[in-house]
Design a protein around this motif. Structure first.
Motif, mmCIF file in Angstrom:
data_model
loop_
_atom_site.group_PDB
_atom_site.id
_atom_site.type_symbol
_atom_site.label_atom_id
_atom_site.label_comp_id
_atom_site.label_asym_id
_atom_site.label_seq_id
_atom_site.Cartn_x
_atom_site.Cartn_y
_atom_site.Cartn_z
ATOM 1 N N ASP A 174 0.843 -1.188 0.000
ATOM 2 C CA ASP A 174 0.000 0.000 0.000
ATOM 3 C C ASP A 174 0.878 1.236 0.000
ATOM 4 O OD1 ASP A 174 0.364 1.083 2.852
ATOM 5 O OD2 ASP A 174 -0.377 -0.935 3.309
ATOM 6 N N VAL A 175 0.252 2.366 -0.276
ATOM 7 C CA VAL A 175 0.929 3.661 -0.236
ATOM 8 C C VAL A 175 0.148 4.536 0.733
ATOM 9 C CG1 VAL A 175 1.653 5.692 -1.532
ATOM 10 C CG2 VAL A 175 1.692 3.440 -2.614
ATOM 11 N N THR A 176 0.815 5.039 1.763
ATOM 12 C CA THR A 176 0.131 5.858 2.752
ATOM 13 C C THR A 176 0.494 7.329 2.576
ATOM 14 O OG1 THR A 176 1.890 5.308 4.338
ATOM 15 C CG2 THR A 176 -0.172 4.080 4.504
ATOM 16 N N SER A 177 -0.496 8.176 2.838
ATOM 17 C CA SER A 177 -0.309 9.624 2.769
ATOM 18 C C SER A 177 0.285 10.125 4.073
ATOM 19 C CB SER A 177 -1.658 10.294 2.521
ATOM 20 O OG SER A 177 -2.527 10.087 3.632
ATOM 21 N N GLY A 186 -1.577 9.121 7.038
ATOM 22 C CA GLY A 186 -1.628 7.696 7.332
ATOM 23 C C GLY A 186 -2.689 6.943 6.565
ATOM 24 N N HIS A 187 -3.439 7.626 5.690
ATOM 25 C CA HIS A 187 -4.477 6.961 4.908
ATOM 26 C C HIS A 187 -3.867 6.265 3.695
ATOM 27 C CE1 HIS A 187 -7.015 9.726 7.253
ATOM 28 N NE2 HIS A 187 -8.011 8.905 6.975
ATOM 29 N N LYS A 188 -4.442 5.114 3.349
ATOM 30 C CA LYS A 188 -4.007 4.399 2.163
ATOM 31 C C LYS A 188 -4.590 5.073 0.929
ATOM 32 C CE LYS A 188 -3.678 0.038 4.689
ATOM 33 N NZ LYS A 188 -4.226 -1.322 4.887
ATOM 34 N N VAL A 189 -3.731 5.247 -0.077
ATOM 35 C CA VAL A 189 -4.110 6.021 -1.265
ATOM 36 C C VAL A 189 -4.526 5.075 -2.382
ATOM 37 C CG1 VAL A 189 -3.374 7.774 -2.910
ATOM 38 C CG2 VAL A 189 -2.414 7.755 -0.594
ATOM 39 N N PRO A 190 -5.758 5.205 -2.897
ATOM 40 C CA PRO A 190 -6.201 4.341 -3.998
ATOM 41 C C PRO A 190 -5.646 4.814 -5.337
ATOM 42 C CG PRO A 190 -7.952 5.862 -3.380
ATOM 43 C CD PRO A 190 -6.829 6.080 -2.399
ATOM 44 N N GLY A 191 -5.614 3.881 -6.294
ATOM 45 C CA GLY A 191 -5.268 4.237 -7.663
ATOM 46 C C GLY A 191 -3.823 4.577 -7.911
ATOM 47 N N VAL A 192 -2.916 4.087 -7.090
ATOM 48 C CA VAL A 192 -1.485 4.369 -7.268
ATOM 49 C C VAL A 192 -0.806 3.181 -7.945
ATOM 50 C CG1 VAL A 192 0.708 4.877 -6.141
ATOM 51 C CG2 VAL A 192 -1.409 5.859 -5.241
ATOM 52 N N SER A 208 4.008 -4.478 -12.634
ATOM 53 C CA SER A 208 3.443 -3.397 -11.842
ATOM 54 C C SER A 208 2.076 -3.805 -11.318
ATOM 55 C CB SER A 208 3.327 -2.106 -12.661
ATOM 56 O OG SER A 208 2.408 -2.272 -13.714
ATOM 57 N N VAL A 209 1.668 -3.176 -10.232
ATOM 58 C CA VAL A 209 0.337 -3.377 -9.665
ATOM 59 C C VAL A 209 -0.209 -2.002 -9.289
ATOM 60 C CG1 VAL A 209 0.742 -5.717 -8.800
ATOM 61 C CG2 VAL A 209 1.323 -3.755 -7.363
ATOM 62 N N THR A 210 -1.513 -1.904 -9.127
ATOM 63 C CA THR A 210 -2.149 -0.640 -8.782
ATOM 64 C C THR A 210 -3.024 -0.831 -7.547
ATOM 65 O OG1 THR A 210 -2.174 0.042 -11.100
ATOM 66 C CG2 THR A 210 -3.657 1.204 -9.611
ATOM 67 N N THR A 211 -2.929 0.082 -6.613
ATOM 68 C CA THR A 211 -3.742 -0.027 -5.401
ATOM 69 C C THR A 211 -5.223 0.102 -5.750
ATOM 70 O OG1 THR A 211 -3.497 2.346 -4.916
ATOM 71 C CG2 THR A 211 -1.907 0.853 -3.910
ATOM 72 N N ASN A 212 -6.051 -0.684 -5.075
ATOM 73 C CA ASN A 212 -7.483 -0.709 -5.361
ATOM 74 C C ASN A 212 -8.208 0.413 -4.622
ATOM 75 O OD1 ASN A 212 -7.689 -1.549 -2.684
ATOM 76 N ND2 ASN A 212 -8.026 -3.702 -3.187
ATOM 77 N N ALA A 213 -9.536 0.348 -4.617
ATOM 78 C CA ALA A 213 -10.336 1.397 -3.989
ATOM 79 C C ALA A 213 -10.048 1.523 -2.501
ATOM 80 C CB ALA A 213 -11.819 1.133 -4.219
ATOM 81 N N ASP A 214 -9.569 0.462 -1.887
ATOM 82 C CA ASP A 214 -9.202 0.491 -0.468
ATOM 83 C C ASP A 214 -7.746 0.888 -0.255
ATOM 84 O OD1 ASP A 214 -11.763 -0.336 0.407
ATOM 85 O OD2 ASP A 214 -11.260 -2.424 -0.036
ATOM 86 N N GLY A 215 -7.034 1.153 -1.347
ATOM 87 C CA GLY A 215 -5.645 1.576 -1.239
ATOM 88 C C GLY A 215 -4.658 0.439 -1.072
ATOM 89 N N VAL A 216 -5.058 -0.781 -1.461
ATOM 90 C CA VAL A 216 -4.208 -1.961 -1.275
ATOM 91 C C VAL A 216 -3.971 -2.640 -2.621
ATOM 92 C CG1 VAL A 216 -3.999 -4.220 -0.153
ATOM 93 C CG2 VAL A 216 -5.075 -2.316 1.061
ATOM 94 N N ALA A 217 -2.759 -3.150 -2.829
ATOM 95 C CA ALA A 217 -2.429 -3.915 -4.032
ATOM 96 C C ALA A 217 -1.796 -5.240 -3.626
ATOM 97 C CB ALA A 217 -1.477 -3.126 -4.925
ATOM 98 N N THR A 218 -1.947 -6.225 -4.481
ATOM 99 C CA THR A 218 -1.359 -7.541 -4.224
ATOM 100 C C THR A 218 -0.499 -7.954 -5.408
ATOM 101 O OG1 THR A 218 -3.257 -8.217 -2.868
ATOM 102 C CG2 THR A 218 -1.818 -9.962 -3.676
#
Length: 250
Positions: free
Chosen positions: A190-193, A196-202, A217-227
């Protein structure tokens, strides 16, 4: 680059020479602070030397016609208000940069006016130009030709920036259990701001040594998490790197 100083890419400075190409961009003509009609503007500028639009960060500057034009917009890493004499905090710079990066390049009058209101709020904090209750800020949004939706949108941008502005940090969750050669394993990122919030679409570019990755590459989902899925070459550790090259921070 993660952790680097945030560059604010759309401050406008008064140029030493007039530039005829500088004109009002998307937005609305409004009276100036003395009440003179159509001599001020809430929105963006079409400015020589850049591809797109730019925003004035100094309310003390005359408009492009009266000033004889502005010079090219340039990145800044610090800002001192001429109206208040105060230097903007790193937090305010990052939040202004977030809104400028994500919403600043537009042809929409409403969107450009909303971004303009946000820029003044962050870079002229404590002045009459700053929302939520600066007198001139409310005047600029309250003229009859400025839709009420501009203020609503500006407020939304302010709240969004508070949640999702940088500096940012990439987080990689270690794999549970031992790695097995030829066996797929999942890695959560994940990517945090700054808040501390997880940023979606990164989008995260991956660099894996000692394993094959299913995707580069992967992109974080609507919850700000990627796998990401990797397959180790042997029973051991792997070097796993992830980089977010494009974030709303300029």
């Amino acid at each position: 680059m993660l952790g680097a100083a945030v560059a604010l890419g759309t401050g406008i400075l008064l140029a030493p020479h007039a530039v005829a190409a500088d004109k009002w961009g998307p937005g609305y003509l409004i009276p100036d602070s003395t009440g003179k009609p159509n001599t001020s503007h809430i929105g963006a500028y079409n400015t020589a030397g850049i591809d797109g639009v730019a925003y004035c960060a100094d309310p003390e500057l005359a408009g492009p016609d009266a000033a004889g034009g502005y010079g090219p917009a340039r990145p800044v890493t610090a800002w001192t208000s001429k109206a208040t004499g105060k230097t903007s905090s790193g937090e305010d710079l990052a939040r202004a940069a977030y809104v400028l990066s994500k919403y600043g390049q537009t042809t929409s009058d409403e969107q450009a006016a909303s971004v303009d209101a946000v820029v003044y709020t962050y870079l002229e904090a404590g002045s009459t130009y700053a929302l939520p209750d600066g007198k001139r800020a409310l005047e600029r949004l309250g003229y009859s030709n400025v839709p009420p939706s501009v203020k609503k949108r500006a407020t939304g941008y302010l709240n969004e920036a508070k949640t999702f502005a940088g500096p940012y940090k990439v987080n990689i969750k270690p794999i549970d259990g031992p790695l097995k050669a030829g066996v797929k394993s999942s890695v959560t990122l994940d990517v945090t701001s700054a808040s501390g919030h997880k940023v979606p679409g990164v989008k995260l570019d991956l660099d894996v040594s000692g394993a094959a990755a299913d995707a580069a590459s992967v992109t974080t989902n609507a919850d700000g998490v990627a796998t990401a899925t990797i397959t180790p070459a042997k029973d051991s550790t792997v070097d796993f790197k992830a980089e977010a090259k494009t974030l709303p921070a300029t």
